[in-house]
Scaffold this motif. Structure first.
Motif, PDB file in Angstrom:
ATOM      1  N   ALA A   1      39.956  25.575  42.837  1.00  0.00           N
ATOM      2  CA  ALA A   1      40.354  25.871  41.457  1.00  0.00           C
ATOM      3  C   ALA A   1      39.745  27.192  40.995  1.00  0.00           C
ATOM      4  CB  ALA A   1      39.939  24.730  40.530  1.00  0.00           C
ATOM      5  N   GLU A   2      38.502  27.427  41.350  1.00  0.00           N
ATOM      6  CA  GLU A   2      37.843  28.686  40.982  1.00  0.00           C
ATOM      7  C   GLU A   2      38.512  29.863  41.678  1.00  0.00           C
ATOM      8  OE1 GLU A   2      34.987  31.286  39.200  1.00  0.00           O
ATOM      9  OE2 GLU A   2      35.852  29.356  38.684  1.00  0.00           O
ATOM     10  N   ALA A   3      38.859  29.707  42.935  1.00  0.00           N
ATOM     11  CA  ALA A   3      39.549  30.769  43.665  1.00  0.00           C
ATOM     12  C   ALA A   3      40.900  31.067  43.017  1.00  0.00           C
ATOM     13  CB  ALA A   3      39.734  30.372  45.131  1.00  0.00           C
ATOM     14  N   GLN A   4      41.597  30.027  42.614  1.00  0.00           N
ATOM     15  CA  GLN A   4      42.894  30.226  41.957  1.00  0.00           C
ATOM     16  C   GLN A   4      42.714  30.966  40.636  1.00  0.00           C
ATOM     17  OE1 GLN A   4      46.117  29.169  43.277  1.00  0.00           O
ATOM     18  NE2 GLN A   4      46.555  30.781  41.789  1.00  0.00           N
ATOM     19  N   ARG A   5      41.688  30.612  39.879  1.00  0.00           N
ATOM     20  CA  ARG A   5      41.401  31.285  38.604  1.00  0.00           C
ATOM     21  C   ARG A   5      41.145  32.776  38.840  1.00  0.00           C
ATOM     22  NH1 ARG A   5      37.408  33.248  35.477  1.00  0.00           N
ATOM     23  NH2 ARG A   5      35.785  32.898  37.029  1.00  0.00           N
ATOM     24  N   LEU A   6      40.345  33.075  39.848  1.00  0.00           N
ATOM     25  CA  LEU A   6      40.044  34.469  40.168  1.00  0.00           C
ATOM     26  C   LEU A   6      41.298  35.203  40.632  1.00  0.00           C
ATOM     27  CD1 LEU A   6      36.674  33.940  42.075  1.00  0.00           C
ATOM     28  CD2 LEU A   6      36.962  34.755  39.721  1.00  0.00           C
ATOM     29  N   PHE A   7      42.070  34.553  41.482  1.00  0.00           N
ATOM     30  CA  PHE A   7      43.283  35.169  42.020  1.00  0.00           C
ATOM     31  C   PHE A   7      44.301  35.444  40.916  1.00  0.00           C
ATOM     32  CE2 PHE A   7      47.416  35.079  44.186  1.00  0.00           C
ATOM     33  CZ  PHE A   7      47.196  36.067  45.133  1.00  0.00           C
ATOM     34  N   ASP A   8      44.379  34.546  39.943  1.00  0.00           N
ATOM     35  CA  ASP A   8      45.329  34.706  38.844  1.00  0.00           C
ATOM     36  C   ASP A   8      45.051  35.952  38.011  1.00  0.00           C
ATOM     37  OD1 ASP A   8      46.647  32.413  39.645  1.00  0.00           O
ATOM     38  OD2 ASP A   8      45.753  31.137  38.090  1.00  0.00           O
ATOM     39  N   GLN A   9      43.838  36.439  38.052  1.00  0.00           N
ATOM     40  CA  GLN A   9      43.483  37.636  37.296  1.00  0.00           C
ATOM     41  C   GLN A   9      43.896  38.933  38.000  1.00  0.00           C
ATOM     42  OE1 GLN A   9      42.228  37.765  34.093  1.00  0.00           O
ATOM     43  NE2 GLN A   9      42.843  35.626  34.277  1.00  0.00           N
ATOM     44  N   LYS A  10      44.346  38.819  39.237  1.00  0.00           N
ATOM     45  CA  LYS A  10      44.702  40.015  40.011  1.00  0.00           C
ATOM     46  C   LYS A  10      45.807  40.815  39.326  1.00  0.00           C
ATOM     47  CE  LYS A  10      45.442  41.446  44.751  1.00  0.00           C
ATOM     48  NZ  LYS A  10      45.561  41.022  46.145  1.00  0.00           N
ATOM     49  N   ALA A  11      46.837  40.131  38.855  1.00  0.00           N
ATOM     50  CA  ALA A  11      47.949  40.818  38.187  1.00  0.00           C
ATOM     51  C   ALA A  11      47.509  41.404  36.850  1.00  0.00           C
ATOM     52  CB  ALA A  11      49.116  39.854  37.981  1.00  0.00           C
ATOM     53  N   VAL A  12      46.581  40.746  36.192  1.00  0.00           N
ATOM     54  CA  VAL A  12      46.106  41.204  34.883  1.00  0.00           C
ATOM     55  C   VAL A  12      45.233  42.452  35.025  1.00  0.00           C
ATOM     56  CG1 VAL A  12      44.732  40.558  32.860  1.00  0.00           C
ATOM     57  CG2 VAL A  12      46.189  38.846  33.968  1.00  0.00           C
ATOM     58  N   LEU A  13      44.278  42.384  35.948  1.00  0.00           N
ATOM     59  CA  LEU A  13      43.295  43.463  36.087  1.00  0.00           C
ATOM     60  C   LEU A  13      43.751  44.592  37.006  1.00  0.00           C
ATOM     61  CD1 LEU A  13      40.114  41.227  36.329  1.00  0.00           C
ATOM     62  CD2 LEU A  13      40.905  42.527  34.343  1.00  0.00           C
ATOM     63  N   GLN A  14      44.712  44.320  37.846  1.00  0.00           N
ATOM     64  CA  GLN A  14      45.273  45.283  38.791  1.00  0.00           C
ATOM     65  C   GLN A  14      44.185  46.032  39.568  1.00  0.00           C
ATOM     66  OE1 GLN A  14      48.272  47.544  36.721  1.00  0.00           O
ATOM     67  NE2 GLN A  14      49.332  45.702  36.086  1.00  0.00           N
TER      68      GLN A  14
ATOM     69  N   ALA B   1      41.356  47.190  38.810  1.00  0.00           N
ATOM     70  CA  ALA B   1      39.970  46.819  38.505  1.00  0.00           C
ATOM     71  C   ALA B   1      39.604  45.448  39.075  1.00  0.00           C
ATOM     72  CB  ALA B   1      39.753  46.826  36.993  1.00  0.00           C
ATOM     73  N   TRP B   2      40.594  44.759  39.643  1.00  0.00           N
ATOM     74  CA  TRP B   2      40.381  43.385  40.073  1.00  0.00           C
ATOM     75  C   TRP B   2      39.334  43.255  41.178  1.00  0.00           C
ATOM     76  CZ3 TRP B   2      41.444  40.692  44.701  1.00  0.00           C
ATOM     77  CH2 TRP B   2      41.320  39.310  44.622  1.00  0.00           C
ATOM     78  N   LEU B   3      39.388  44.112  42.166  1.00  0.00           N
ATOM     79  CA  LEU B   3      38.494  43.969  43.317  1.00  0.00           C
ATOM     80  C   LEU B   3      37.025  44.009  42.912  1.00  0.00           C
ATOM     81  CD1 LEU B   3      38.770  43.434  46.287  1.00  0.00           C
ATOM     82  CD2 LEU B   3      38.708  45.889  46.694  1.00  0.00           C
ATOM     83  N   GLY B   4      36.641  44.969  42.101  1.00  0.00           N
ATOM     84  CA  GLY B   4      35.265  45.039  41.621  1.00  0.00           C
ATOM     85  C   GLY B   4      34.903  43.864  40.747  1.00  0.00           C
ATOM     86  N   TRP B   5      35.854  43.457  39.907  1.00  0.00           N
ATOM     87  CA  TRP B   5      35.615  42.322  39.012  1.00  0.00           C
ATOM     88  C   TRP B   5      35.420  41.033  39.807  1.00  0.00           C
ATOM     89  CZ3 TRP B   5      38.546  37.867  38.281  1.00  0.00           C
ATOM     90  CH2 TRP B   5      38.144  37.048  37.224  1.00  0.00           C
ATOM     91  N   VAL B   6      36.309  40.790  40.772  1.00  0.00           N
ATOM     92  CA  VAL B   6      36.227  39.541  41.532  1.00  0.00           C
ATOM     93  C   VAL B   6      34.946  39.500  42.365  1.00  0.00           C
ATOM     94  CG1 VAL B   6      37.491  40.068  43.673  1.00  0.00           C
ATOM     95  CG2 VAL B   6      37.672  37.816  42.657  1.00  0.00           C
ATOM     96  N   ALA B   7      34.535  40.639  42.899  1.00  0.00           N
ATOM     97  CA  ALA B   7      33.277  40.682  43.657  1.00  0.00           C
ATOM     98  C   ALA B   7      32.100  40.315  42.761  1.00  0.00           C
ATOM     99  CB  ALA B   7      33.075  42.069  44.257  1.00  0.00           C
ATOM    100  N   SER B   8      32.111  40.815  41.534  1.00  0.00           N
ATOM    101  CA  SER B   8      31.013  40.500  40.615  1.00  0.00           C
ATOM    102  C   SER B   8      31.031  39.025  40.219  1.00  0.00           C
ATOM    103  CB  SER B   8      31.062  41.388  39.368  1.00  0.00           C
ATOM    104  OG  SER B   8      32.156  41.045  38.541  1.00  0.00           O
TER     105      SER B   8
END
Length: 67
Positions: free
Chosen positions: A18-31, A33-40
């Motif tokens: 569920a947490e992975a899905q939540r993080l993945f769902d932000q990929k389209a939103v953050l575009q 900036a997503w990679l740095g955000w998801v790593a953090s």
């Protein structure tokens, strides 16, 4: 009491997915900036075994989205 690896995995698998899905769902939103955000986000997860589970589930979601 320390949980065996398999027990820990079974206990936390649904939450990690569920947490992975939540993080993945932000990929389209953050575009871009997503990679740095998801790593953090993953960096803050504890314990390390749980963070690894989330990382693996996230990698699986990315793999599915590319195929």
């Amino acid at each position: 009491m320390t949980l065996a690896r398999a027990d820990f995995h079974e206990l936390h698998q649904a939450r990690a997915q569920a947490e992975a899905q939540r993080l993945f769902d932000q990929k389209a939103v953050l575009q871009g900036a997503w990679l740095g955000w998801v790593a953090s986000q993953i960096y803050t997860l504890r314990p390390a075994e749980y963070a690894s589970m989330v990382r693996r589930a996230l990698a699986h979601l990315q793999e599915l989205s590319e195929n």
